[in-house]
Write an enzyme that holds these catalytic residues in place. Structure first.
Site, mmCIF file in Angstrom:
data_model
loop_
_atom_site.group_PDB
_atom_site.id
_atom_site.type_symbol
_atom_site.label_atom_id
_atom_site.label_comp_id
_atom_site.label_asym_id
_atom_site.label_seq_id
_atom_site.Cartn_x
_atom_site.Cartn_y
_atom_site.Cartn_z
ATOM 1 N N TYR A 94 -1.106 -5.832 -11.199
ATOM 2 C CA TYR A 94 -2.209 -4.973 -10.756
ATOM 3 C C TYR A 94 -3.291 -5.809 -10.078
ATOM 4 O O TYR A 94 -3.438 -7.005 -10.345
ATOM 5 C CB TYR A 94 -2.808 -4.180 -11.921
ATOM 6 C CG TYR A 94 -3.621 -5.000 -12.913
ATOM 7 C CD1 TYR A 94 -4.998 -5.164 -12.753
ATOM 8 C CD2 TYR A 94 -3.019 -5.583 -14.020
ATOM 9 C CE1 TYR A 94 -5.734 -5.895 -13.658
ATOM 10 C CE2 TYR A 94 -3.750 -6.305 -14.933
ATOM 11 C CZ TYR A 94 -5.116 -6.466 -14.749
ATOM 12 O OH TYR A 94 -5.848 -7.202 -15.646
ATOM 13 N N CYS A 95 -4.032 -5.157 -9.188
ATOM 14 C CA CYS A 95 -5.213 -5.753 -8.576
ATOM 15 C C CYS A 95 -6.369 -4.791 -8.791
ATOM 16 O O CYS A 95 -6.396 -4.059 -9.781
ATOM 17 C CB CYS A 95 -4.987 -6.074 -7.104
ATOM 18 S SG CYS A 95 -4.617 -4.646 -6.047
ATOM 19 N N TRP A 96 -7.342 -4.764 -7.887
ATOM 20 C CA TRP A 96 -8.509 -3.907 -8.083
ATOM 21 C C TRP A 96 -8.149 -2.426 -8.015
ATOM 22 O O TRP A 96 -8.514 -1.641 -8.874
ATOM 23 C CB TRP A 96 -9.581 -4.253 -7.059
ATOM 24 C CG TRP A 96 -10.729 -3.288 -7.026
ATOM 25 C CD1 TRP A 96 -11.066 -2.436 -6.021
ATOM 26 C CD2 TRP A 96 -11.692 -3.062 -8.061
ATOM 27 N NE1 TRP A 96 -12.180 -1.694 -6.358
ATOM 28 C CE2 TRP A 96 -12.592 -2.063 -7.610
ATOM 29 C CE3 TRP A 96 -11.885 -3.608 -9.331
ATOM 30 C CZ2 TRP A 96 -13.655 -1.596 -8.382
ATOM 31 C CZ3 TRP A 96 -12.954 -3.142 -10.103
ATOM 32 C CH2 TRP A 96 -13.817 -2.148 -9.623
#
Length: 350
Positions: A94-96
């Site tokens: 996951y990222c932002w």
């Protein structure tokens, strides 16, 4: 396809081998999914540089630079941090917001042959689920509060309960603070978001069908604030009150707080602001005891002149349901063990 998670327990129950947070180290330090490792595709400086180019020059130039940096960093992670994984490794990334950073990382892992997937919506989805769990929905757990004057070894009693088959929630451990004026611990407190992440994860591991013993706290533990659902449940919880003589409490606290009691300069600095609450003459007496190295004397004085009056005032302003009163004349290991067993017995009658 990115994976959709609609509840926090569903996200925590994922069966992936590793959770990878590809955001910058600064983003990760503020908060992250419990247990996630940080393999940033852009470090703090690189993220700032790309963002500046995006705003001041053009999105195209920013994406071109970003792509070069991302794939260079991902290659380094594959060669170093991830080189030991076998072909059946399944990471969750996951990222932002589940966009280009996590998408690029995941694409490369998939090309290698690893069964990688992306969290739809990224960290923003996770935070929404945490906020719903702690701020919007009523807590599904039945709390029982362990209460009593300062120095009645409530935290130590709490930590003995799992071995006796009782669920407990240690808020002070999650907040890394002992919940009092002198309660600071090495390393400082986590950020509020990180505290909430740890708290939500701990709650999701507990069985709502069984009682959960938690220490009676104020709405703040140091600088960390208890979220509304937990605070409401704690205020409504029945209380098991622990009682012990002042002498036993003094001996216990003197040992438990030896770190701060041994640091006269820091202790004096923390006590000095209490002049406005307890009066100059009282605080001067405390400081004289500190200067004399009288640890027992200052501990007993603080209990009798500060902590106990504050506790009585708080109790008078809140209607609480005391389900049981447990007493021990000593707070040594045997006394604390006996109190923990009495707590277990009291729970059977609630």
């Amino acid at each position: 396809m990115a994976l959709e998670f609609t509840t926090l327990p569903q996200l925590y129950a994922h069966d992936y081998d590793t959770v990878i947070d590809v955001r910058s180290p600064a983003e990760y330090a503020e908060d992250h999914l419990p247990g996630a490792i940080n393999l940033p595709v852009l470090d703090n400086d690189e993220r700032a540089r790309v963002g500046t180019i995006y705003k001041q020059q053009s999105p195209f130039l920013a994406r071109k630079l970003g792509a070069a940096l991302v794939f260079r960093n991902v290659a380094t992670h594959v060669e170093q941090s991830l080189s030991h994984h076998a072909g059946n490794w399944r990471p969750l990334v996951y990222c932002w917001r589940g966009g280009q950073r996590s998408g690029s990382f995941t694409w490369m892992l998939q090309q290698i042959g690893w069964r990688a997937e992306v969290v739809a919506g990224g960290y923003r989805t996770y935070r929404r689920l945490v906020n719903r769990y702690l701020y919007d929905d009523p807590l599904p757990h039945r709390l029982v509060a362990l209460d009593g004057f300062t120095g009645t070894a409530k935290t130590e009693i709490l930590t003995r309960l799992p071995a006796l088959g009782v669920q407990m929630l240690d808020l002070e451990a999650l907040a890394n603070h002992r919940g009092s004026l002198l309660g600071a611990r090495p390393g400082g407190q986590p950020e509020q978001k990180a505290f909430e992440s740890a708290l939500a994860a701990a709650l999701c591991r507990l069985d709502p069908a069984r009682p959960v013993v938690v220490e009676a706290e104020s709405s703040r533990i140091g600088e960390r604030i208890l979220p509304p659902s937990l605070w409401a449940a704690l205020c409504a919880a029945p209380r098991i009150e622990i009682e012990a003589p002042v002498a036993a409490r003094t001996a216990y606290l003197t040992a438990a707080y030896d770190d701060i009691l041994s640091d006269a300069e820091t202790l004096s600095a923390r006590l000095d602001p209490l002049r406005y609450h307890r009066g100059h003459a009282v605080v001067e007496e405390w400081l004289a005891l500190v200067a004399a190295g009288d640890k027992h004397g200052v501990t007993r004085a603080l209990m009798e002149q500060h902590y106990d009056p504050a506790y009585r005032k708080s109790r008078a302003s809140h209607a609480v349901q005391v389900a049981a009163c447990l007493r021990s004349d000593t707070l040594d290991h045997a006394g604390i063990d006996a109190l923990a067993e009495q707590v277990v017995a009291a729970l059977d009658n609630l």
